[in-house]
Design an enzyme around this catalytic site. Structure first.
Site, PDB file in Angstrom:
ATOM      1  N   HIS A 106      -5.632   8.298  -7.986  1.00  0.00           N
ATOM      2  CA  HIS A 106      -4.557   8.630  -8.928  1.00  0.00           C
ATOM      3  C   HIS A 106      -4.328   7.568 -10.005  1.00  0.00           C
ATOM      4  CE1 HIS A 106      -0.901  11.604  -8.846  1.00  0.00           C
ATOM      5  NE2 HIS A 106      -1.562  11.640  -9.985  1.00  0.00           N
ATOM      6  N   ASP A 129       3.504  14.804  -5.714  1.00  0.00           N
ATOM      7  CA  ASP A 129       2.927  13.726  -4.907  1.00  0.00           C
ATOM      8  C   ASP A 129       3.834  13.434  -3.715  1.00  0.00           C
ATOM      9  OD1 ASP A 129       1.527  11.318  -4.184  1.00  0.00           O
ATOM     10  OD2 ASP A 129       1.156  10.884  -6.296  1.00  0.00           O
ATOM     11  N   HIS A 131       3.926  10.389  -2.936  1.00  0.00           N
ATOM     12  CA  HIS A 131       4.228   9.019  -3.358  1.00  0.00           C
ATOM     13  C   HIS A 131       4.705   9.002  -4.805  1.00  0.00           C
ATOM     14  CE1 HIS A 131       0.785   9.072  -0.498  1.00  0.00           C
ATOM     15  NE2 HIS A 131       1.497   8.143   0.136  1.00  0.00           N
ATOM     16  N   ASP A 133       3.985   6.383  -6.891  1.00  0.00           N
ATOM     17  CA  ASP A 133       2.961   5.680  -7.679  1.00  0.00           C
ATOM     18  C   ASP A 133       3.566   4.919  -8.849  1.00  0.00           C
ATOM     19  OD1 ASP A 133       1.205   6.790  -5.873  1.00  0.00           O
ATOM     20  OD2 ASP A 133       0.354   8.265  -7.260  1.00  0.00           O
ATOM     21  N   HIS A 146      -3.767   2.678  -7.626  1.00  0.00           N
ATOM     22  CA  HIS A 146      -3.386   4.104  -7.580  1.00  0.00           C
ATOM     23  C   HIS A 146      -1.918   4.283  -7.190  1.00  0.00           C
ATOM     24  CE1 HIS A 146      -4.053   5.403  -3.073  1.00  0.00           C
ATOM     25  NE2 HIS A 146      -3.538   4.209  -3.144  1.00  0.00           N
ATOM     26  N   ASP A 233      -1.273  15.286  -7.112  1.00  0.00           N
ATOM     27  CA  ASP A 233      -1.949  14.516  -6.059  1.00  0.00           C
ATOM     28  C   ASP A 233      -2.023  15.432  -4.843  1.00  0.00           C
ATOM     29  OD1 ASP A 233      -2.453  12.830  -3.811  1.00  0.00           O
ATOM     30  OD2 ASP A 233      -1.503  11.118  -4.814  1.00  0.00           O
ATOM     31  N   ASP A 235      -2.272  14.939  -1.900  1.00  0.00           N
ATOM     32  CA  ASP A 235      -1.502  14.512  -0.723  1.00  0.00           C
ATOM     33  C   ASP A 235      -0.035  14.942  -0.784  1.00  0.00           C
ATOM     34  OD1 ASP A 235       0.083  12.464  -1.990  1.00  0.00           O
ATOM     35  OD2 ASP A 235      -1.413  10.931  -1.578  1.00  0.00           O
ATOM     36  N   GLU A 278      -7.184  12.726  -5.730  1.00  0.00           N
ATOM     37  CA  GLU A 278      -7.147  12.187  -4.367  1.00  0.00           C
ATOM     38  C   GLU A 278      -7.784  13.088  -3.305  1.00  0.00           C
ATOM     39  OE1 GLU A 278      -6.236   9.069  -3.525  1.00  0.00           O
ATOM     40  OE2 GLU A 278      -5.096   8.375  -5.275  1.00  0.00           O
TER      41      GLU A 278
END
Ligand SMILES: NC(=[NH2+])NCCC[C@H](N)C(=O)O
Ligand SMILES: [Mn+2]
Ligand SMILES: [Mn+2]
Length: 309
Positions: A106, A129, A131, A133, A146, A233, A235, A278
């Protein structure tokens, strides 16, 4: 169907086999697997003119010696690669094409979003996401870039000369997150201090995904008039849906919630760039890899107008 794209509607696949923003090998093979799974033909079948002339080769920068700067790992490599990606994505966007960037990790979004904002300065960013980031050089624990692209785009943290090409072109009020559930303490502080709008899984549970996407759009795009960069992302999805990724976090979006987001953004007619990041085909058994690659492709199709009926 999309207000900012030229006809014939053209999707430019930007394959980025890059893993330098994080430590696990294999994420560089994500785009290769998605192309092998047939994403080009799938988008063609949806009516797009698809441009894809091979994955980007970053070998010219792979040779550079690249000791850490502070905690940051592979800083010169990440900077050089994302700068190249910014130019490619910006070039496609300026021609009225839709850049579809397949990662790769990412950190690449530092490039894709810089490119989008170069072509469409008033674009907003919807970041899907687990996260945020948004670590800075000061707050990062891992040193993995990332986990940091958003802070660079916002111009947070102390400037790093190696990244001086990244313009702080993104305003905090033009950014919204959906799907968050694993935020570092420093990132929580940054989100609060900068008043950044975020819909975590808690809000997805409370309001449902339909309402969350509407609220997210109301925040970054109240008049439904400005261009949208969607950075997804994989994830963000629950690991049961997308297991093959480097930093999985349980309690994520369902298959339908992920696809709903993509469909609803497409429906606005405002999409100007898409990232699908990702996917790491080396982190699981063959069936899980196939599942993750397949879901990556179907998210891209949903964001590019595939409907259920
Ligand atoms: N793009 C990602 N998967 N990012 C994960 C970041 C994890 C952690 N917050 C870090 O900064 O290292
Ligand atoms: Mn993530
Ligand atoms: Mn991410």
């Amino acid at each position: 169907m999309s207000r900012f794209l030229s006809s014939p509607m053209t999707a430019a696949i930007v394959g980025c086999p890059f893993s330098g923003g994080q430590p696990r090998v294999g994420v560089d093979q994500g785009p290769v697997h998605m192309v092998e799974a047939g994403i080009v033909d799938q988008l063609t079948a949806l009516g797009w003119k698809v441009k894809f002339d091979g994955h980007h080769q970053f070998e010219e920068v792979n040779a550079i010696t690249d000791p850490p700067i502070g905690k940051l790992k592979n800083p010169r490599l990440v900077s050089a690669v994302t700068k190249a990606v910014a130019n490619v994505v910006g070039g496609h966007a300026k021609m009225g094409e839709l850049p579809v960037t397949l990662g790769g990790d990412h950190s690449l979004a530092m490039g894709t979003i810089s490119g989008t904002l170069d072509a469409h300065p008033d674009a907003c960013v919807i970041w899907i996401d687990a996260h945020a980031d948004i670590n800075t050089a000061e707050t990062t624990d891992s040193g993995n870039i990332h986990g940091m692209p958003v802070s660079f785009l916002l111009g947070l943290g102390s400037p790093i000369p190696e990244f001086s090409w990244v313009k702080p072109a993104l305003k905090a009020e033009r950014l919204v997150y959906i799907g968050l559930r694993d935020i570092d303490a420093g990132e929580k502080r940054i989100l609060k201090e900068n008043n950044i709008k975020a819909f975590s899984m808690h809000e997805v549970d409370r309001y449902g995904i339909g309402k969350v996407v509407e609220m997210a759009l109301d925040h970054v795009n109240p008049k439904r008039a400005s261009p949208i960069h969607l950075s997804f992302d994989v994830d963000a999805l629950d690991p049961s849906v997308a297991p093959s990724t480097g930093t999985p976090v349980r309690g994520g979006l369902t298959f339908r919630e992920g696809h709903y987001i993509c469909e609803a953004i497409w429906e606005t007619g405002l999409l100007v760039a898409l990232d699908l990041m990702e996917v790491n085909p080396s982190l699981a058994d063959a069936a899980s890899v196939k599942q993750t690659v397949t879901v990556g492709c179907s998210l891209v199709r949903s964001a590019l107008g595939e409907t259920l009926l």
